[in-house]
Design a protein around this motif. Structure first.
Motif, PDB file in Angstrom:
ATOM      1  N   MET A 180     -28.607  14.823 -18.113  1.00  0.00           N
ATOM      2  CA  MET A 180     -27.288  14.833 -17.468  1.00  0.00           C
ATOM      3  C   MET A 180     -26.612  16.171 -17.690  1.00  0.00           C
ATOM      4  O   MET A 180     -26.556  16.677 -18.796  1.00  0.00           O
ATOM      5  CB  MET A 180     -26.416  13.723 -18.060  1.00  0.00           C
ATOM      6  N   HIS A 181     -26.072  16.746 -16.645  1.00  0.00           N
ATOM      7  CA  HIS A 181     -25.330  17.995 -16.754  1.00  0.00           C
ATOM      8  C   HIS A 181     -23.897  17.647 -17.139  1.00  0.00           C
ATOM      9  O   HIS A 181     -22.972  17.684 -16.331  1.00  0.00           O
ATOM     10  CB  HIS A 181     -25.383  18.744 -15.423  1.00  0.00           C
ATOM     11  N   ASP A 182     -23.729  17.314 -18.384  1.00  0.00           N
ATOM     12  CA  ASP A 182     -22.485  16.754 -18.903  1.00  0.00           C
ATOM     13  C   ASP A 182     -21.571  17.887 -19.315  1.00  0.00           C
ATOM     14  O   ASP A 182     -21.851  18.626 -20.238  1.00  0.00           O
ATOM     15  CB  ASP A 182     -22.832  15.873 -20.112  1.00  0.00           C
ATOM     16  N   GLN A 183     -20.426  18.027 -18.611  1.00  0.00           N
ATOM     17  CA  GLN A 183     -19.573  19.183 -18.825  1.00  0.00           C
ATOM     18  C   GLN A 183     -18.461  18.947 -19.838  1.00  0.00           C
ATOM     19  O   GLN A 183     -17.808  19.889 -20.263  1.00  0.00           O
ATOM     20  CB  GLN A 183     -18.931  19.599 -17.486  1.00  0.00           C
ATOM     21  N   THR A 184     -18.178  17.707 -20.188  1.00  0.00           N
ATOM     22  CA  THR A 184     -17.078  17.445 -21.095  1.00  0.00           C
ATOM     23  C   THR A 184     -17.598  16.936 -22.427  1.00  0.00           C
ATOM     24  O   THR A 184     -18.757  16.605 -22.591  1.00  0.00           O
ATOM     25  CB  THR A 184     -16.103  16.410 -20.501  1.00  0.00           C
ATOM     26  N   THR A 185     -16.700  16.856 -23.385  1.00  0.00           N
ATOM     27  CA  THR A 185     -17.071  16.404 -24.715  1.00  0.00           C
ATOM     28  C   THR A 185     -17.516  14.954 -24.679  1.00  0.00           C
ATOM     29  O   THR A 185     -16.909  14.114 -24.041  1.00  0.00           O
ATOM     30  CB  THR A 185     -15.871  16.541 -25.662  1.00  0.00           C
ATOM     31  N   THR A 186     -18.575  14.635 -25.407  1.00  0.00           N
ATOM     32  CA  THR A 186     -19.073  13.267 -25.470  1.00  0.00           C
ATOM     33  C   THR A 186     -18.380  12.514 -26.594  1.00  0.00           C
ATOM     34  O   THR A 186     -18.207  13.024 -27.687  1.00  0.00           O
ATOM     35  CB  THR A 186     -20.590  13.250 -25.714  1.00  0.00           C
ATOM     36  N   HIS A 187     -17.982  11.283 -26.312  1.00  0.00           N
ATOM     37  CA  HIS A 187     -17.313  10.434 -27.292  1.00  0.00           C
ATOM     38  C   HIS A 187     -18.080   9.130 -27.438  1.00  0.00           C
ATOM     39  O   HIS A 187     -18.810   8.725 -26.537  1.00  0.00           O
ATOM     40  CB  HIS A 187     -15.874  10.118 -26.838  1.00  0.00           C
ATOM     41  N   VAL A 201     -20.089  13.972 -10.173  1.00  0.00           N
ATOM     42  CA  VAL A 201     -21.226  14.185  -9.282  1.00  0.00           C
ATOM     43  C   VAL A 201     -22.264  13.145  -9.681  1.00  0.00           C
ATOM     44  O   VAL A 201     -22.895  13.244 -10.726  1.00  0.00           O
ATOM     45  CB  VAL A 201     -21.793  15.611  -9.424  1.00  0.00           C
ATOM     46  N   VAL A 202     -22.442  12.133  -8.846  1.00  0.00           N
ATOM     47  CA  VAL A 202     -23.296  11.005  -9.207  1.00  0.00           C
ATOM     48  C   VAL A 202     -24.292  10.736  -8.081  1.00  0.00           C
ATOM     49  O   VAL A 202     -23.954  10.794  -6.900  1.00  0.00           O
ATOM     50  CB  VAL A 202     -22.445   9.744  -9.518  1.00  0.00           C
ATOM     51  N   GLN A 235     -25.495   7.130 -16.502  1.00  0.00           N
ATOM     52  CA  GLN A 235     -25.077   8.280 -17.298  1.00  0.00           C
ATOM     53  C   GLN A 235     -23.603   8.601 -17.082  1.00  0.00           C
ATOM     54  O   GLN A 235     -22.860   8.878 -18.023  1.00  0.00           O
ATOM     55  CB  GLN A 235     -25.943   9.497 -16.943  1.00  0.00           C
ATOM     56  N   VAL A 236     -23.174   8.541 -15.830  1.00  0.00           N
ATOM     57  CA  VAL A 236     -21.771   8.834 -15.525  1.00  0.00           C
ATOM     58  C   VAL A 236     -20.858   7.767 -16.110  1.00  0.00           C
ATOM     59  O   VAL A 236     -19.781   8.073 -16.642  1.00  0.00           O
ATOM     60  CB  VAL A 236     -21.589   8.971 -14.001  1.00  0.00           C
ATOM     61  N   ARG A 237     -21.268   6.502 -16.037  1.00  0.00           N
ATOM     62  CA  ARG A 237     -20.450   5.434 -16.633  1.00  0.00           C
ATOM     63  C   ARG A 237     -20.267   5.663 -18.130  1.00  0.00           C
ATOM     64  O   ARG A 237     -19.150   5.558 -18.657  1.00  0.00           O
ATOM     65  CB  ARG A 237     -21.093   4.070 -16.390  1.00  0.00           C
ATOM     66  N   GLU A 268     -20.273   0.190  -7.626  1.00  0.00           N
ATOM     67  CA  GLU A 268     -21.317  -0.754  -8.036  1.00  0.00           C
ATOM     68  C   GLU A 268     -21.592  -0.710  -9.536  1.00  0.00           C
ATOM     69  O   GLU A 268     -21.771  -1.753 -10.174  1.00  0.00           O
ATOM     70  CB  GLU A 268     -22.613  -0.442  -7.274  1.00  0.00           C
ATOM     71  N   HIS A 269     -21.609   0.490 -10.117  1.00  0.00           N
ATOM     72  CA  HIS A 269     -22.117   0.651 -11.485  1.00  0.00           C
ATOM     73  C   HIS A 269     -21.054   0.980 -12.521  1.00  0.00           C
ATOM     74  O   HIS A 269     -21.321   0.859 -13.718  1.00  0.00           O
ATOM     75  CB  HIS A 269     -23.193   1.735 -11.509  1.00  0.00           C
ATOM     76  N   VAL A 270     -19.870   1.421 -12.088  1.00  0.00           N
ATOM     77  CA  VAL A 270     -18.828   1.794 -13.043  1.00  0.00           C
ATOM     78  C   VAL A 270     -17.634   0.858 -12.924  1.00  0.00           C
ATOM     79  O   VAL A 270     -17.253   0.204 -13.895  1.00  0.00           O
ATOM     80  CB  VAL A 270     -18.381   3.258 -12.843  1.00  0.00           C
ATOM     81  N   ILE A 271     -17.052   0.732 -11.744  1.00  0.00           N
ATOM     82  CA  ILE A 271     -15.903  -0.160 -11.570  1.00  0.00           C
ATOM     83  C   ILE A 271     -16.314  -1.605 -11.814  1.00  0.00           C
ATOM     84  O   ILE A 271     -15.647  -2.334 -12.541  1.00  0.00           O
ATOM     85  CB  ILE A 271     -15.278   0.011 -10.181  1.00  0.00           C
TER      86      ILE A 271
END
Length: 352
Positions: free
Chosen positions: A1-8, A242-243, A303-305, A341-344
């Protein structure tokens, strides 16, 4: 994942289960794609709003920008009216109206009319920046010092919408007694402190100005004063998403986003070649532009969720408002479907 923010770590509910992400909303800049027309962009905004409604998004907001050929949302109230007429239930509003560009009375009349036409569906986010350059500000016939009156203008506008004008003998018709919900927008401590002092919702523009997010979020929660409008703080935090179904497709779309942002911010009115974009991506100016996109989640729906859940937890966000900056319209629509479908859906199940 091209994760741009801090992971929590994942958010947990009081019973120890995963709480999921908070409600999701959409910030639509009504982007005019290369080779497309403004009319195309506006039709696409209607499609995006209808898809967001079908997928369970909380609201769609439109931002006021001027003198930018790639953004078609300058006449924000008109666009809200058009989209509202083509949707049924989703909340719509400005994210936001740049109040120094306008008379509070006129804004109250415009959004009061929207509230009368579409009861219970209209929001009004207010920003202090002009949303444009100095020359365009002159063309808007506004005094550059108007931003200094922003707190007073917010109170004047709120009073019109409540039917309790601060100017004797002047009321907003329509507008009076509609009490349209107000939100302060910002990317610094100023907006956080003002929203807290006035007891209003606060939306932080971390989708392009992430530097002070944690500080502003903390200030807002620590100093919030309950009001007639809001009994408890309501923090909306912006992020880019971006998903796609696969990591490879998400990475491809993310590269398109990065290149489009370089073209928009560094093109200086001319079309850059691919080779010029390659050079700028690795330049100090390019790095500065891409730093604006630090609050971006890129990857598969799962990954985005996970990313958005941790991101929301890290700043105690009550709601996330997302931009989907991919240039391709079909990909934007599919992104909203995947988020629904996958997050909400997953977040609703966890909260329930």
């Amino acid at each position: 994942m091209h994760d741009q923010t801090t992971t929590h770590p994942p958010t947990t509910s009081p019973d120890g289960g995963e709480a999921g992400t908070p409600p999701l909303s959409l910030l639509d800049l009504a982007m005019v794609r290369p080779g497309a027309s403004t009319a195309d962009a506006l039709r696409e905004s209607v499609e995006l709003a209808r898809t967001a409604q079908a997928q369970g998004f909380e609201r769609v907001w439109y931002a006021e920008h001027h003198n930018m050929p790639s953004i078609a949302s300058s006449a924000t109230a008109v666009l809200v009216a058009h989209v509202a007429a083509h949707t049924e239930t989703i909340r719509l509003g400005a994210g936001g109206v740049m109040l120094p560009n306008h008379s509070p009375l006129v804004v109250a009349e415009q959004f009061g009319m929207l509230a009368e036409l579409h009861p219970g569906r209209i929001d009004l986010g207010l920003g202090r920046a002009p949303g444009t350059d100095h020359r365009t500000l002159q063309a808007l016939r506004r005094d550059p010092s108007a931003s200094e009156r922003f707190p007073e203008d917010v109170l004047e506008l709120q009073a019109y919408l409540r039917g309790d004008s601060r100017i004797p003998g002047v009321q907003a018709y329509p507008g009076t007694d509609t009490d349209v919900p107000l939100f302060i927008l910002g990317s610094s401590a100023f907006g956080a402190q003002l929203a807290a002092r006035l007891g209003l919702g606060y939306a932080f523009a971390s989708h392009f100005a992430p530097q002070m997010l944690e500080h502003a979020a903390r200030l807002y929660r620590e100093h919030f004063e309950p009001s007639e409008a809001l009994a408890a703080p309501h923090l909306i935090v912006a992020a880019n998403v971006v998903v796609a179904e696969t990591e490879q497709e998400a990475a491809r779309q993310w590269e398109a986003v990065r290149r489009a942002r370089i073209r928009m911010m560094l093109g200086r009115g001319r079309e850059l070649t691919e080779a010029e974009v390659d050079v700028l991506l690795d330049s100090p100016a390019g790095e500065q532009v891409l730093e604006m996109l630090r609050c971006t989640a890129v990857g598969t729906p799962e990954q985005v969720r996970e990313h958005l859940t941790g991101f929301a937890r890290g700043v105690q966000a009550d709601e996330l408002i997302l931009t989907v900056p991919v240039p391709d319209h079909a990909a934007r629509l599919r992104s909203l479907e995947l988020l629904g479908e996958h997050v909400i859906g997953a977040g609703s199940d966890a909260r329930g």
